[in-house]
Design a protein around this motif. Structure first.
Motif, short mmCIF file in Angstrom:
data_model
loop_
_atom_site.label_atom_id
_atom_site.label_comp_id
_atom_site.label_asym_id
_atom_site.label_seq_id
_atom_site.Cartn_x
_atom_site.Cartn_y
_atom_site.Cartn_z
N ASP A 1 0.75 -1.25 0.00
CA ASP A 1 0.07 0.00 0.06
C ASP A 1 0.90 1.25 -0.06
N GLN A 2 2.25 1.13 0.06
CA GLN A 2 3.04 2.24 0.12
C GLN A 2 3.72 2.32 -1.42
N ILE A 3 3.59 1.43 -2.18
CA ILE A 3 4.13 1.54 -3.69
C ILE A 3 3.20 2.52 -4.37
N ASP A 4 3.88 3.75 -4.98
CA ASP A 4 2.79 4.36 -5.72
C ASP A 4 2.83 4.10 -7.04
N LEU A 5 2.00 4.81 -7.76
CA LEU A 5 1.57 4.39 -9.14
C LEU A 5 2.63 4.38 -10.14
N ASP A 6 3.55 5.39 -10.04
CA ASP A 6 4.62 5.61 -10.78
C ASP A 6 5.48 4.33 -10.90
#
Length: 323
Positions: A277-282
């Motif tokens: 849940d901390q991995i961003d979409l980029d």
């Protein structure tokens, strides 16, 4: 097993007998390839430099011995690849059309992979891993179905991220409704999952990949990937979704493409040192581009496991494109 692995993959390992033309007497020729989606994912991760473990069952026969040796030779932890003298290793016969798409016929009545029981499994193999991965073929029969649910519960209680790839094979289910019920039963329990565009309706009642991803995220997964064939893949999390274009590739055989894609995604997630849940979409978009490259290289060769690329091959492929 004391050292934490990147992934522990549970489920089927089998022989893909792939149609490769006819002999001089016009008899069909089939090449023997090791396969099975959970095993394929292990090989993809290992060839990229990861540390996978495999849990599954084969028969104590020539096919089972060959499969276990293939994984051992790849450097995969197989101490939980169980050999059972009472059941035969599952076989799949694969016909590939001119577009490289596959048609399956299985010899699995029952196959050894469906007969694995929880009491045969060392819990540490699941507890000492970053990601526990499974598919849906282990849900087709008992006792493997109950074992799947028990292993997911163990992983969740141990704080292990749970990965799921439904991998629908119609001929292995008594009917489509049973398949839908069983395949959907795992969605609320998992953290990250992949489906193909062809499986959207089966898993969500939505045919549009964007709507399907939204429906899956609403049930609990934190990251959803939907493969779109030659068009690439859609990646989605709570922040939104993006379609990441695929790479043009001359297709010899699509067998293993989705598994190599997912293995590449799981490898990167395991090594990014961030909670899902901390991995961003980029970042997820970058991961997906890399996974698309792995799949593009896989389809250039016949077979699933034999076709998986190494990290060096993927790097050279992407470097050449970026020049």
């Amino acid at each position: 097993m004391n050292m934490k692995t990147d992934i522990t993959s549970f489920g089927e390992i089998l022989i893909d007998f792939t149609r490769e033309g006819n002999n001089e007497s016009n008899a069909a020729l089939f090449a023997q390839h090791p396969g099975g989606a959970p095993a394929n994912v292990c090989v993809a991760i290992r060839r990229l430099g990861g540390t996978p473990a495999f849990i599954g069952k084969v028969g104590m026969d020539m096919h089972g011995a060959m499969l276990k040796k293939v994984l051992e030779d790849e450097g995969i932890d197989v101490h939980q690849c169980i050999e059972d003298p009472n059941f035969f290793t599952t076989l799949a016969f694969v016909n590939i059309n001119e577009e490289g798409e596959r048609e399956f016929s299985f010899s699995r009545k029952p196959g050894a992979d469906t007969q694995i029981r929880m009491e045969e499994i060392d819990p540490a193999t699941v507890q000492n891993t970053k990601i526990f991965h499974c598919g849906s073929l282990s849900l087709t029969d008992q006792p493997a179905r109950s074992t799947t649910h028990q292993l997911i519960a163990l992983a969740k209680a141990s704080g292990v991220a749970i990965s799921y790839d439904p991998n629908y094979r119609a001929s292995l289910w008594p009917d489509e409704q049973t398949a839908i019920e069983q395949m959907r039963s795992l969605v609320p329990m998992v953290d990250i999952m992949k489906i193909s565009d062809e499986e959207c309706a089966l898993l969500t009642d939505q045919t549009d990949p964007q709507q399907a991803a939204t429906a899956l995220l609403a049930q609990g997964p934190k990251v959803v990937a939907i493969t779109l064939g030659s068009q690439g893949a859609l990646i989605a999390n709570a922040a939104g979704s993006r379609v990441v274009a695929g790479f043009k590739s001359k297709v010899a055989d699509t067998n293993g493409a989705g598994d190599s894609f997912w293995g590449a995604m799981l490898y990167q997630i395991a090594h990014c040192d961030q909670d899902l849940d901390q991995i961003d979409l980029d970042t997820l978009e970058q991961f997906t581009r890399y996974a698309n490259a792995v799949a593009a290289l896989t389809v250039r060769k016949h077979g699933a496991i034999p076709a998986m690329p190494t990290a060096k091959e993927v790097s050279e492929f992407l470097d050449h494109l970026d020049q």
